[in-house]
Design an enzyme around this catalytic site. Structure first.
Site, PDB file in Angstrom:
ATOM      1  N   GLU A  21      14.943  -7.312   4.086  1.00 53.76           N
ATOM      2  CA  GLU A  21      15.869  -7.552   3.269  1.00 53.76           C
ATOM      3  C   GLU A  21      16.373  -7.077   1.804  1.00 53.76           C
ATOM      4  O   GLU A  21      17.352  -7.203   1.384  1.00 53.76           O
ATOM      5  CB  GLU A  21      15.011  -8.541   1.808  1.00 53.76           C
ATOM      6  CG  GLU A  21      14.916  -9.725   0.704  1.00 53.76           C
ATOM      7  CD  GLU A  21      14.055 -10.130   0.501  1.00 53.76           C
ATOM      8  OE1 GLU A  21      14.771 -10.425  -0.802  1.00 53.76           O
ATOM      9  OE2 GLU A  21      13.227 -10.705   0.440  1.00 53.76           O
ATOM     10  N   ASP A  61       8.537  -5.002   1.761  1.00 52.35           N
ATOM     11  CA  ASP A  61       8.437  -5.941   0.198  1.00 52.35           C
ATOM     12  C   ASP A  61       8.163  -4.907  -1.011  1.00 52.35           C
ATOM     13  O   ASP A  61       8.634  -5.087  -2.098  1.00 52.35           O
ATOM     14  CB  ASP A  61       6.462  -6.739   1.175  1.00 52.35           C
ATOM     15  CG  ASP A  61       6.385  -6.665   1.679  1.00 52.35           C
ATOM     16  OD1 ASP A  61       7.472  -5.907   2.784  1.00 52.35           O
ATOM     17  OD2 ASP A  61       6.510  -7.901   1.660  1.00 52.35           O
TER      18      ASP A  61
END
Length: 377
Positions: A270, A22
């Site tokens: 990600e 994140d």
């Protein structure tokens, strides 16, 4: 600066949920908006220690700080009462403080929810859709993605040219490895003329045994780099022709260069997936597991965007524990990492990276979207 209008300002909110993914995405976005678009950025984060792990020079005092020209704010239970900047970007639906949201004004502020990365078809239909909120300000869903019609991927100007220059000179990688504090035997293993380099960044349940055995018995020497805390049961040392070496977490720029240097990148999350894609080298993505195997649908959607060989796609399924993988022979690492399949994998990884680089990057798309919806300064 890439836009003709006056630069904007943005509050970027980040909650650290999954390790460093994140904050990794948010830091790259914040840097891109600040460096390449001239925006003033205020980065709100709930775990300053996670940022400090990636960037040791990023420190806060009494909940506030500055880093590379950006403001830092510790997102505490009683957040500071700061006037909203032009754009509110909440990363991954992290819910900014109610006191902050109450001060947003639809005449002057734009509110975006930076969503999770996905290659699923439905994303293109949801990208940029507004949702009117209780404070009267619409919140727009901004989806990063691999498909045209999405927000694209984070990619700095000149990134692929810098990668190509790095990969053209093996001494660049050697110099980088010397900065990691690796033991002498690991460096010697790497400096063998035909040695390959593998980065391992996976979740604890990754099926490592078959890979380790294949590399240990392969004729070609391999140096595998493993960050501290990853695959904790895996011991550093020599296993036949495989040398495993651990290293401390590195800054984002060094992480990119490690990915550029490797022959194979095993990544998770990600941010790491996107950066491994830009490396243009073969990769295996260890996707975060979800209930009802929903992650396997996301994985298949991502695979469908590229052009990887069938054997490699099977390897992705095995690596991520697809139910069908137990009913067939386990992936043969020896055939994947040498011979025609490996050559095809290398070619397609480069091709897919180049194809994705033809699409507009995420921060430029975000800037253009905001420009069209905010009144001029």
């Amino acid at each position: 600066m890439t836009t003709a209008t006056a630069p904007r300002s943005a509050d970027l909110f980040c909650r650290v949920i999954d390790n460093y993914g994140d904050i990794g995405v948010c830091l790259r976005l914040a840097r891109s908006l600040s460096r390449h678009h001239g925006w003033h950025i205020r980065l709100w984060l709930d775990a300053p220690d996670a940022l400090a792990r990636l960037e040791p020079s990023a420190t806060l005092h009494h909940g506030l700080g500055h880093f590379e020209g950006m403001e830092l704010v510790h997102w505490t239970q009683t957040p500071p009462d700061l006037r909203p900047l032009d754009v509110c970007i909440e990363a991954f639906a992290c819910d900014p403080p109610a006191t902050y949201l109450a001060r947003l004004d639809p005449r002057y502020n734009l509110w975006l929810n930076l969503e999770y990365l996905s290659a699923e078809d439905w994303v293109t239909g949801c990208h940029l859709l507004p949702s009117l909120q209780a404070n009267g300000v619409p919140k727009y869903f901004f989806f990063p993605g691999f498909l045209p019609g999405t927000g694209g991927l984070l990619r700095e100007p000149g990134l692929l040219a810098a990668r190509d220059a790095w990969q053209a000179d093996r001494t660049q990688a050697t110099g980088l490895l010397h900065t990691l504090g690796l033991p002498a035997d690991a460096l010697a293993h790497w400096q063998a003329s035909d040695s390959r380099l593998i980065n391992l960044f996976c979740y604890p349940h990754a099926p490592l045994d078959a890979l380790i055995q294949a590399l240990a018995h392969a004729p070609r020497p391999t140096l595998m780099l493993v960050p501290d805390g990853v695959a904790p049961a895996l011991q550093a040392g020599r296993y036949g022709h495989l040398q495993i070496a651990r290293h401390a977490f590195v800054r984002q720029a060094a992480f990119d260069r490690l990915l550029w240097s490797a022959d194979l990148n095993l990544v998770r999350g990600e941010d790491s997936l996107v950066r491994a894609t830009w490396a243009g080298r073969p990769l295996l993505w260890h996707i975060y597991p979800q209930a009802d195997a929903a992650h396997l649908e996301k994985l298949q959607a991502w695979l469908s965007c590229g052009s990887l060989p069938a054997a490699v796609q099977c390897a992705f399924a095995d690596w991520n524990g697809a139910p069908s993988s137990s009913a067939r022979t386990a992936t043969s690492w020896s055939s994947l990492l040498d011979g025609p399949v490996w050559q095809d994998w290398q070619i397609q990884a480069r091709h897919d990276s180049a194809q994705l680089a033809q699409q507009p990057d995420l921060s430029s798309q975000l800037v253009n979207f905001c420009r069209d919806r905010l009144a001029p300064h």
